[in-house]
Design a protein around this motif. Sequence first.
Motif, PDB file in Angstrom:
ATOM      1  N   LEU A  76      27.101  46.033  18.349  1.00 35.61           N
ATOM      2  CA  LEU A  76      26.059  46.021  19.377  1.00 35.61           C
ATOM      3  C   LEU A  76      24.746  46.552  18.805  1.00 35.61           C
ATOM      4  O   LEU A  76      23.693  45.907  18.944  1.00 35.61           O
ATOM      5  N   GLU A  77      24.797  47.713  18.165  1.00 40.00           N
ATOM      6  CA  GLU A  77      23.566  48.323  17.660  1.00 40.00           C
ATOM      7  C   GLU A  77      22.942  47.490  16.538  1.00 40.00           C
ATOM      8  O   GLU A  77      21.721  47.309  16.505  1.00 40.00           O
ATOM      9  N   GLN A  78      23.762  46.975  15.636  1.00 32.73           N
ATOM     10  CA  GLN A  78      23.219  46.112  14.592  1.00 32.73           C
ATOM     11  C   GLN A  78      22.644  44.841  15.193  1.00 32.73           C
ATOM     12  O   GLN A  78      21.594  44.339  14.761  1.00 32.73           O
ATOM     13  N   GLY A  79      23.329  44.309  16.204  1.00 31.29           N
ATOM     14  CA  GLY A  79      22.908  43.050  16.799  1.00 31.29           C
ATOM     15  C   GLY A  79      21.569  43.117  17.491  1.00 31.29           C
ATOM     16  O   GLY A  79      20.903  42.085  17.661  1.00 31.29           O
ATOM     17  N   ILE A  80      21.148  44.321  17.898  1.00 29.35           N
ATOM     18  CA  ILE A  80      19.848  44.461  18.547  1.00 29.35           C
ATOM     19  C   ILE A  80      18.843  45.182  17.642  1.00 29.35           C
ATOM     20  O   ILE A  80      17.757  45.570  18.077  1.00 29.35           O
ATOM     21  N   TRP A 119      21.614  47.986   5.750  1.00 27.27           N
ATOM     22  CA  TRP A 119      20.692  47.615   6.818  1.00 27.27           C
ATOM     23  C   TRP A 119      19.619  48.659   7.057  1.00 27.27           C
ATOM     24  O   TRP A 119      18.580  48.359   7.666  1.00 27.27           O
ATOM     25  N   VAL A 120      19.817  49.894   6.602  1.00 20.66           N
ATOM     26  CA  VAL A 120      18.718  50.863   6.648  1.00 20.66           C
ATOM     27  C   VAL A 120      17.990  50.883   5.303  1.00 20.66           C
ATOM     28  O   VAL A 120      17.152  51.753   5.054  1.00 20.66           O
ATOM     29  N   SER A 121      18.305  49.919   4.438  1.00 21.60           N
ATOM     30  CA  SER A 121      17.624  49.720   3.152  1.00 21.60           C
ATOM     31  C   SER A 121      17.816  50.896   2.199  1.00 21.60           C
ATOM     32  O   SER A 121      16.943  51.186   1.379  1.00 21.60           O
ATOM     33  N   ALA A 122      18.966  51.578   2.304  1.00 21.43           N
ATOM     34  CA  ALA A 122      19.330  52.642   1.373  1.00 21.43           C
ATOM     35  C   ALA A 122      20.260  52.026   0.326  1.00 21.43           C
ATOM     36  O   ALA A 122      21.495  52.122   0.427  1.00 21.43           O
ATOM     37  N   LEU A 123      19.670  51.397  -0.667  1.00 21.25           N
ATOM     38  CA  LEU A 123      20.429  50.564  -1.597  1.00 21.25           C
ATOM     39  C   LEU A 123      21.432  51.364  -2.416  1.00 21.25           C
ATOM     40  O   LEU A 123      22.561  50.919  -2.640  1.00 21.25           O
ATOM     41  N   ASP A 124      21.043  52.560  -2.857  1.00 24.23           N
ATOM     42  CA  ASP A 124      21.961  53.373  -3.663  1.00 24.23           C
ATOM     43  C   ASP A 124      23.228  53.728  -2.890  1.00 24.23           C
ATOM     44  O   ASP A 124      24.342  53.638  -3.414  1.00 24.23           O
ATOM     45  N   PHE A 125      23.069  54.150  -1.626  1.00 24.07           N
ATOM     46  CA  PHE A 125      24.231  54.496  -0.802  1.00 24.07           C
ATOM     47  C   PHE A 125      25.074  53.253  -0.500  1.00 24.07           C
ATOM     48  O   PHE A 125      26.311  53.321  -0.474  1.00 24.07           O
ATOM     49  N   ALA A 126      24.413  52.136  -0.261  1.00 25.65           N
ATOM     50  CA  ALA A 126      25.148  50.893  -0.006  1.00 25.65           C
ATOM     51  C   ALA A 126      25.997  50.504  -1.210  1.00 25.65           C
ATOM     52  O   ALA A 126      27.167  50.116  -1.071  1.00 25.65           O
ATOM     53  N   MET A 310      14.517  45.863   9.366  1.00 29.85           N
ATOM     54  CA  MET A 310      15.231  45.978   8.092  1.00 29.85           C
ATOM     55  C   MET A 310      14.171  45.917   7.000  1.00 29.85           C
ATOM     56  O   MET A 310      13.558  44.884   6.778  1.00 29.85           O
ATOM     57  N   GLU A 311      13.948  47.047   6.326  1.00 30.12           N
ATOM     58  CA  GLU A 311      12.793  47.200   5.465  1.00 30.12           C
ATOM     59  C   GLU A 311      12.767  46.205   4.312  1.00 30.12           C
ATOM     60  O   GLU A 311      11.712  45.662   3.981  1.00 30.12           O
ATOM     61  N   ILE A 312      13.905  45.934   3.683  1.00 27.73           N
ATOM     62  CA  ILE A 312      13.908  44.992   2.563  1.00 27.73           C
ATOM     63  C   ILE A 312      13.416  43.627   3.022  1.00 27.73           C
ATOM     64  O   ILE A 312      12.526  43.022   2.408  1.00 27.73           O
ATOM     65  N   LEU A 313      13.974  43.139   4.114  1.00 26.56           N
ATOM     66  CA  LEU A 313      13.596  41.818   4.613  1.00 26.56           C
ATOM     67  C   LEU A 313      12.146  41.814   5.099  1.00 26.56           C
ATOM     68  O   LEU A 313      11.406  40.851   4.888  1.00 26.56           O
TER      69      LEU A 313
END
Length: 406
Positions: A76-80, A119-126, A310-313
């Motif tokens: 739900l949260e990602q979808g919005i 999705w929060v653009s934290a690439l290292d953690f991802a 989404m910061e990267i996009l």
Amino acid sequence: MSDASTLVHTIAIRWNMGLAEQAIRQISAQVWAAHGQPAQAVQDLIEQMRTLLKQQLAHTATPAEQMRLLEISYRLEQGIGKRREALNLAKNLRHLSERKADVLHQVRSAALLSDAWYWVSALDFALDWSRRTLQTAKPLEMKGQGGRPLKAAFVAEEVHLAWLMALQGGTDESVDKLLTDATTRYTNMTDQSGQAAALATWSQVRMLQGRWTDSVDCARRLLQVSETTRDKASAARRLWAAARSAGRAGDLPTARAWVDQSLEASRSADDVSSLVAALFSQASILSLAGEASAMDVADRAVTLADAWNMEILRRWAMLERSWLRLAAGQPDLDEMRATLDSFTKIGCAPLEAESRYALYHALQAANQDAQADYDKAREQFTTLKMAWHLARLEANDPLLVQSRQP
């Protein structure tokens, strides 16, 4: 009363997981039909859905059901576009799985947390959580335990990790090894939709590197595979990268056809991330064709990306618009600097290099010292083996040249 309202009303009377998932999809669709600015009635519906999920979670005793409810809340949260809220839910789900779940659920929770960090653009953690997902799953996978669900989770994470590594500027050997392995696994599983997903990611990776022909070739293989699947629309949504590649390679008819398919399929599926990417790809294709509508399309991509959160996009859409503005002689230096700073902070090496080269051209046009940015972009293109970009730099040519209609 909308379909989503009816579903939420029904769920409030008698809880049903399947109906809850349908309601979330419909609520998300309404949010993005309003370009991320839903009416008050939709906002109220979101709050009702959140309340129902929390109530159900409080009344559910079994860990498996609790984790499923947390996953639904996460979607739900990602979808919005509520990325931080989704991240917190993913963390809670991970803690729960570590305490009370089996290895398969731990694999799923680690994968979800990697997705949330992305999705929060934290690439290292991802990247870290993606690797943990594979490390957790590997012992069972090697023993043939966990069945098809574990195999599917393992191979999907290989594809996800390959994309994350490509964004960070990982070596061809490492990225290709993951995608080769994933494609082989999907073939052995006779999962053609999975094969298509792996090929789509490969196309995106090659596009990111400026290897346009390779990107287009992957897309053609993707289309061949998708002919035998039931989910052709999913393949079409992923064509945005190959469309962008075909445009850069000079094949505008193919680029137009593919980006149109991607736009149509993304809208039909309410796939906002693919829609944003398809829009900024379309903008560059229109610019290459010399069409005046290119800037309007680029602006729409940025506006939607802003709402999508989404910061990267978002910054990628701005980078694509920067090239259009440069071609039109109207660069925005402040936005270009902010875009470069964002990619540097996130660690998106190929996009950082391209944004640095764009800034170089803007500074040069403004008669400002740009040598440091030129030298750094040259160093990055060389290190990342972005040969096409390096050749353009050495010729002092911009990466996107607006055509002029006769």
